[in-house]
Scaffold this motif. Sequence first.
Motif, PDB file in Angstrom:
ATOM      1  N   PRO A  65       0.793  -1.245   0.000  1.00  0.00           N
ATOM      2  CA  PRO A  65       0.000   0.000   0.000  1.00  0.00           C
ATOM      3  C   PRO A  65       0.816   1.281   0.000  1.00  0.00           C
ATOM      4  O   PRO A  65       0.521   2.204  -0.761  1.00  0.00           O
ATOM      5  CB  PRO A  65      -0.847  -0.143   1.270  1.00  0.00           C
ATOM      6  N   ARG A 148      -1.074 -10.907   2.703  1.00  0.00           N
ATOM      7  CA  ARG A 148      -2.080  -9.912   2.327  1.00  0.00           C
ATOM      8  C   ARG A 148      -3.122 -10.517   1.384  1.00  0.00           C
ATOM      9  O   ARG A 148      -4.331 -10.296   1.538  1.00  0.00           O
ATOM     10  CB  ARG A 148      -1.405  -8.715   1.638  1.00  0.00           C
ATOM     11  N   GLU A 152      -6.976 -10.980   2.620  1.00  0.00           N
ATOM     12  CA  GLU A 152      -7.595  -9.730   2.186  1.00  0.00           C
ATOM     13  C   GLU A 152      -7.113  -8.556   3.033  1.00  0.00           C
ATOM     14  O   GLU A 152      -7.888  -7.753   3.535  1.00  0.00           O
ATOM     15  CB  GLU A 152      -9.128  -9.844   2.207  1.00  0.00           C
ATOM     16  N   ASN A 153      -5.783  -8.514   3.203  1.00  0.00           N
ATOM     17  CA  ASN A 153      -5.093  -7.403   3.870  1.00  0.00           C
ATOM     18  C   ASN A 153      -5.344  -7.306   5.365  1.00  0.00           C
ATOM     19  O   ASN A 153      -5.227  -6.223   5.947  1.00  0.00           O
ATOM     20  CB  ASN A 153      -5.413  -6.058   3.190  1.00  0.00           C
ATOM     21  N   ARG A 155      -4.459  -7.303   9.177  1.00  0.00           N
ATOM     22  CA  ARG A 155      -3.240  -6.990   9.926  1.00  0.00           C
ATOM     23  C   ARG A 155      -3.191  -7.762  11.239  1.00  0.00           C
ATOM     24  O   ARG A 155      -2.287  -7.547  12.052  1.00  0.00           O
ATOM     25  CB  ARG A 155      -3.150  -5.485  10.206  1.00  0.00           C
ATOM     26  N   ARG A 160      -3.019 -13.813   9.874  1.00  0.00           N
ATOM     27  CA  ARG A 160      -2.009 -13.891   8.825  1.00  0.00           C
ATOM     28  C   ARG A 160      -1.201 -15.183   8.940  1.00  0.00           C
ATOM     29  O   ARG A 160      -0.986 -15.888   7.945  1.00  0.00           O
ATOM     30  CB  ARG A 160      -1.076 -12.674   8.909  1.00  0.00           C
TER      31      ARG A 160
END
Length: 246
Positions: A65, A148, A152-153, A155, A160
């Motif tokens: 990003p 990611r 779907e990104n 955090r 993750r």
Amino acid sequence: DPARGETRAVVVLANGAVAAERYGEGYGPDTRFVSWSMAKTVTAIMIGMLVADGRIALDDPAPIPHWRRPGDPRAAITLRHLLQMRAGLDHTEAGPVPTQSSEVRMLFLDGRDDMAKWAAEQPLEAEPGAKFEYSSNTTVILADIAARVLTENSRDPETRRRAVLDYLQARLFEPLGMTSIVPEFDASGTLIGGSLMHATARDFAKLGELLRTKGSHRGAQLVPRQWIEAMVTPSPRSPHYGFQTW
């Protein structure tokens, strides 16, 4: 030759079966060995699977990003650049002063809690695509991209970690029977995909066999043949390096 270093294990396969093996003193078939840069090849295989799944594209800008902000020259870095170690980022793998090594700083010092963030924050020192420079930091950026894509990104570190581990287990480790492998993750949930996976020598040999058979295992094409061939094809900037693989 002791001057060349220490050999801890040698495993030779013939047609997928162990034909010979030998271990150094204190090591054996059940010992988990640290992968060091063999982990990079696992990361490249994971990226290849995601490309084959249509989740990411090889020549699109890397989905980081803060590289997409207006005017950031790092927006020109593609997945291919990262895979071929020619992103152009200011990463110094090793040098005379260990604490000045980008790898040491990322793994053990100021970057250790969020390795991919630290690696991706470094400025450019060369135009993307123009220069080959071996970099474990680059591989951790690739591992972050995989997380990611798979979450779907998200955090959340556990989300993750679990997504990447489940993907690797289902798509690579379980089909190959790599039951001993233990990948490490940092505090942010990013796979330390450049250096820290642990497995027996026999399980690492299974990974080598998958490359020898161009991604095929027991009649199933686990990784596209074309991707394995790309992994071992020299890049435009190095006669010795392809996609995360010498």
